[in-house]
Design a protein around this motif. Structure first.
Motif, PDB file in Angstrom:
ATOM      1  N   ALA A  17       0.165  -5.346 -11.496  1.00 25.82           N
ATOM      2  CA  ALA A  17       1.621  -5.269 -11.549  1.00 25.82           C
ATOM      3  C   ALA A  17       2.069  -4.005 -12.255  1.00 25.82           C
ATOM      4  O   ALA A  17       2.988  -3.311 -11.821  1.00 25.82           O
ATOM      5  CB  ALA A  17       2.183  -6.505 -12.248  1.00 25.82           C
ATOM      6  N   SER A  18       1.398  -3.654 -13.341  1.00 25.95           N
ATOM      7  CA  SER A  18       1.785  -2.501 -14.129  1.00 25.95           C
ATOM      8  C   SER A  18       1.577  -1.201 -13.370  1.00 25.95           C
ATOM      9  O   SER A  18       2.504  -0.413 -13.194  1.00 25.95           O
ATOM     10  CB  SER A  18       0.984  -2.484 -15.436  1.00 25.95           C
ATOM     11  OG  SER A  18       1.213  -1.278 -16.123  1.00 25.95           O
ATOM     12  N   ILE A  19       0.375  -0.970 -12.895  1.00 22.56           N
ATOM     13  CA  ILE A  19       0.077   0.316 -12.256  1.00 22.56           C
ATOM     14  C   ILE A  19       0.724   0.410 -10.880  1.00 22.56           C
ATOM     15  O   ILE A  19       1.197   1.478 -10.473  1.00 22.56           O
ATOM     16  CB  ILE A  19      -1.445   0.564 -12.191  1.00 22.56           C
ATOM     17  CG1 ILE A  19      -1.707   2.054 -11.954  1.00 22.56           C
ATOM     18  CG2 ILE A  19      -2.117  -0.293 -11.127  1.00 22.56           C
ATOM     19  CD1 ILE A  19      -3.121   2.471 -12.282  1.00 22.56           C
ATOM     20  N   ALA A 143     -10.078   6.172  -0.962  1.00 20.75           N
ATOM     21  CA  ALA A 143      -9.556   7.233  -1.825  1.00 20.75           C
ATOM     22  C   ALA A 143      -8.231   7.759  -1.277  1.00 20.75           C
ATOM     23  O   ALA A 143      -8.106   8.936  -0.938  1.00 20.75           O
ATOM     24  CB  ALA A 143     -10.573   8.368  -1.939  1.00 20.75           C
ATOM     25  N   PRO A 144      -7.210   6.906  -1.188  1.00 22.84           N
ATOM     26  CA  PRO A 144      -5.909   7.370  -0.694  1.00 22.84           C
ATOM     27  C   PRO A 144      -5.258   8.306  -1.691  1.00 22.84           C
ATOM     28  O   PRO A 144      -5.246   8.038  -2.891  1.00 22.84           O
ATOM     29  CB  PRO A 144      -5.115   6.071  -0.534  1.00 22.84           C
ATOM     30  CG  PRO A 144      -5.739   5.133  -1.510  1.00 22.84           C
ATOM     31  CD  PRO A 144      -7.194   5.507  -1.576  1.00 22.84           C
ATOM     32  N   GLY A 145      -4.716   9.399  -1.201  1.00 23.77           N
ATOM     33  CA  GLY A 145      -4.136  10.406  -2.086  1.00 23.77           C
ATOM     34  C   GLY A 145      -2.979   9.908  -2.917  1.00 23.77           C
ATOM     35  O   GLY A 145      -2.773  10.352  -4.038  1.00 23.77           O
ATOM     36  N   GLY A 146      -2.188   8.968  -2.397  1.00 20.39           N
ATOM     37  CA  GLY A 146      -1.021   8.515  -3.122  1.00 20.39           C
ATOM     38  C   GLY A 146      -1.286   7.406  -4.120  1.00 20.39           C
ATOM     39  O   GLY A 146      -0.381   7.010  -4.856  1.00 20.39           O
ATOM     40  N   CYS A 147      -2.512   6.885  -4.166  1.00 23.25           N
ATOM     41  CA  CYS A 147      -2.818   5.732  -5.022  1.00 23.25           C
ATOM     42  C   CYS A 147      -2.915   6.152  -6.485  1.00 23.25           C
ATOM     43  O   CYS A 147      -3.780   6.944  -6.866  1.00 23.25           O
ATOM     44  CB  CYS A 147      -4.118   5.077  -4.577  1.00 23.25           C
ATOM     45  SG  CYS A 147      -4.609   3.667  -5.578  1.00 23.25           S
ATOM     46  N   LEU A 148      -2.012   5.616  -7.313  1.00 20.33           N
ATOM     47  CA  LEU A 148      -1.993   5.966  -8.725  1.00 20.33           C
ATOM     48  C   LEU A 148      -3.246   5.478  -9.442  1.00 20.33           C
ATOM     49  O   LEU A 148      -3.751   6.147 -10.345  1.00 20.33           O
ATOM     50  CB  LEU A 148      -0.737   5.376  -9.385  1.00 20.33           C
ATOM     51  CG  LEU A 148      -0.431   5.851 -10.806  1.00 20.33           C
ATOM     52  CD1 LEU A 148      -0.264   7.372 -10.853  1.00 20.33           C
ATOM     53  CD2 LEU A 148       0.832   5.159 -11.317  1.00 20.33           C
ATOM     54  N   ALA A 149      -3.778   4.330  -9.040  1.00 20.47           N
ATOM     55  CA  ALA A 149      -5.012   3.821  -9.644  1.00 20.47           C
ATOM     56  C   ALA A 149      -6.167   4.791  -9.396  1.00 20.47           C
ATOM     57  O   ALA A 149      -6.998   5.029 -10.285  1.00 20.47           O
ATOM     58  CB  ALA A 149      -5.352   2.441  -9.095  1.00 20.47           C
ATOM     59  N   CYS A 150      -6.218   5.383  -8.202  1.00 19.11           N
ATOM     60  CA  CYS A 150      -7.254   6.371  -7.886  1.00 19.11           C
ATOM     61  C   CYS A 150      -7.056   7.637  -8.707  1.00 19.11           C
ATOM     62  O   CYS A 150      -8.011   8.195  -9.241  1.00 19.11           O
ATOM     63  CB  CYS A 150      -7.236   6.710  -6.402  1.00 19.11           C
ATOM     64  SG  CYS A 150      -7.752   5.372  -5.322  1.00 19.11           S
ATOM     65  N   ARG A 151      -5.808   8.095  -8.802  1.00 18.58           N
ATOM     66  CA  ARG A 151      -5.540   9.343  -9.521  1.00 18.58           C
ATOM     67  C   ARG A 151      -5.803   9.191 -11.016  1.00 18.58           C
ATOM     68  O   ARG A 151      -6.351  10.090 -11.645  1.00 18.58           O
ATOM     69  CB  ARG A 151      -4.092   9.792  -9.292  1.00 18.58           C
ATOM     70  CG  ARG A 151      -3.795  10.174  -7.851  1.00 18.58           C
ATOM     71  CD  ARG A 151      -2.584  11.084  -7.721  1.00 18.58           C
ATOM     72  NE  ARG A 151      -1.413  10.630  -8.422  1.00 18.58           N
ATOM     73  CZ  ARG A 151      -0.423   9.928  -7.868  1.00 18.58           C
ATOM     74  NH1 ARG A 151      -0.506   9.560  -6.605  1.00 18.58           N
ATOM     75  NH2 ARG A 151       0.630   9.582  -8.573  1.00 18.58           N
ATOM     76  N   ARG A 154      -9.881   7.870 -11.611  1.00 17.75           N
ATOM     77  CA  ARG A 154     -10.801   8.972 -11.313  1.00 17.75           C
ATOM     78  C   ARG A 154     -12.214   8.542 -10.973  1.00 17.75           C
ATOM     79  O   ARG A 154     -12.988   9.337 -10.460  1.00 17.75           O
ATOM     80  CB  ARG A 154     -10.843   9.972 -12.467  1.00 17.75           C
ATOM     81  CG  ARG A 154      -9.509  10.617 -12.745  1.00 17.75           C
ATOM     82  CD  ARG A 154      -9.631  11.717 -13.736  1.00 17.75           C
ATOM     83  NE  ARG A 154      -8.336  12.298 -14.022  1.00 17.75           N
ATOM     84  CZ  ARG A 154      -8.176  13.387 -14.751  1.00 17.75           C
ATOM     85  NH1 ARG A 154      -9.217  14.000 -15.278  1.00 17.75           N
ATOM     86  NH2 ARG A 154      -6.963  13.858 -14.963  1.00 17.75           N
ATOM     87  N   SER A 155     -12.583   7.339 -11.271  1.00 15.59           N
ATOM     88  CA  SER A 155     -13.909   6.809 -10.926  1.00 15.59           C
ATOM     89  C   SER A 155     -13.722   5.328 -10.633  1.00 15.59           C
ATOM     90  O   SER A 155     -12.683   4.750 -10.955  1.00 15.59           O
ATOM     91  CB  SER A 155     -14.893   6.987 -12.086  1.00 15.59           C
ATOM     92  OG  SER A 155     -14.519   6.167 -13.185  1.00 15.59           O
ATOM     93  N   VAL A 156     -14.734   4.728 -10.034  1.00 17.26           N
ATOM     94  CA  VAL A 156     -14.625   3.307  -9.732  1.00 17.26           C
ATOM     95  C   VAL A 156     -14.436   2.507 -11.011  1.00 17.26           C
ATOM     96  O   VAL A 156     -13.570   1.638 -11.091  1.00 17.26           O
ATOM     97  CB  VAL A 156     -15.868   2.828  -8.958  1.00 17.26           C
ATOM     98  CG1 VAL A 156     -15.821   1.324  -8.735  1.00 17.26           C
ATOM     99  CG2 VAL A 156     -15.960   3.552  -7.630  1.00 17.26           C
ATOM    100  N   ALA A 157     -15.212   2.815 -12.029  1.00 18.89           N
ATOM    101  CA  ALA A 157     -15.088   2.093 -13.300  1.00 18.89           C
ATOM    102  C   ALA A 157     -13.698   2.287 -13.902  1.00 18.89           C
ATOM    103  O   ALA A 157     -13.098   1.347 -14.426  1.00 18.89           O
ATOM    104  CB  ALA A 157     -16.155   2.563 -14.283  1.00 18.89           C
TER     105      ALA A 157
END
Length: 201
Positions: A17-19, A143-151, A154-157
């Motif tokens: 919910a937060s991210i 690895a979607p460019g717009g995903c804040l969780a990915c940005r 930066r790693s799976v962990a």
């Protein structure tokens, strides 16, 4: 796609919910697609539709009946690369499936500037698993460019930590998604349930 083995514990619903709410405020998000590309959207099973409808008191307003187009089936082939025959049996040509409805800009009907209006436990399984996926029993990540969780992760962990989710939980959700869509619970297993992802008027 990256693979991970360990994941931290945490409150999945609060973390997402937060991210995801922050991501929705920044845009674009995984809840949007380019207008005209809606046919490639993931299917929503009868089970998922009913759960959403019960929560928001909808009958069919939040869903669209979509034809099993070549683009749609090709996308499912990419999601289930070793199960092309299963995909073709569940989503035959000229058949139909349900998907979430979108507005003229390609935004999911349930998306707002503060994120998804649906509680985490009500959302479709695909939404709850994303940006992770399971291939051959192993967790991977898109690895979607717009995903804040990915940005931010930066790693799976790091992504798991930011979303406050464990590997075991995601693997279980993916299994539930498979069953809801009509797939066997695991790759290579025999069918155990009817194809619930098909459209039923």
């Amino acid at each position: 796609m990256d693979v991970y083995e360990e994941a931290p514990a945490g409150d999945t619903a609060r973390g997402q919910a937060s991210i995801c709410a922050r991501c929705a405020g920044l845009g674009p998000t995984c809840c949007e697609m380019s207008p005209g590309q809606e046919e490639a959207c993931f299917p929503v099973s009868d089970l998922e539709r009913q759960r959403i409808s019960d929560h928001v008191a909808l009958t069919r307003g939040g869903f669209v009946e979509e034809t099993n187009s070549r683009a749609f089936v090709a996308n499912l082939h990419r999601l289930f690369p070793r199960e092309r025959r299963v995909v073709d049996a569940l989503f035959p040509p000229k058949g139909t499936h349900l998907r979430l409805s979108t507005d003229a800009r390609g935004r999911c009907q349930f998306l707002t500037g503060a994120g998804c209006v649906l509680p985490n436990e009500v959302r479709p399984y695909y939404c709850r698993v994303f940006p992770f996926w399971v291939v051959s029993g192993r967790l991977t990540v898109f690895a979607p460019g717009g995903c804040l969780a990915c940005r931010e992760g930066r790693s799976v962990a790091g992504m798991l930590a930011s979303l406050q989710v464990r590997a075991e939980f995601l693997l279980d959700l993916h299994c539930r998604l498979r069953l809801a869509w009509g797939f066997p619970p695991e790759e290579g297993m025999a069918f155990v349930t009817p194809a619930l992802a098909r459209f039923h008027p």
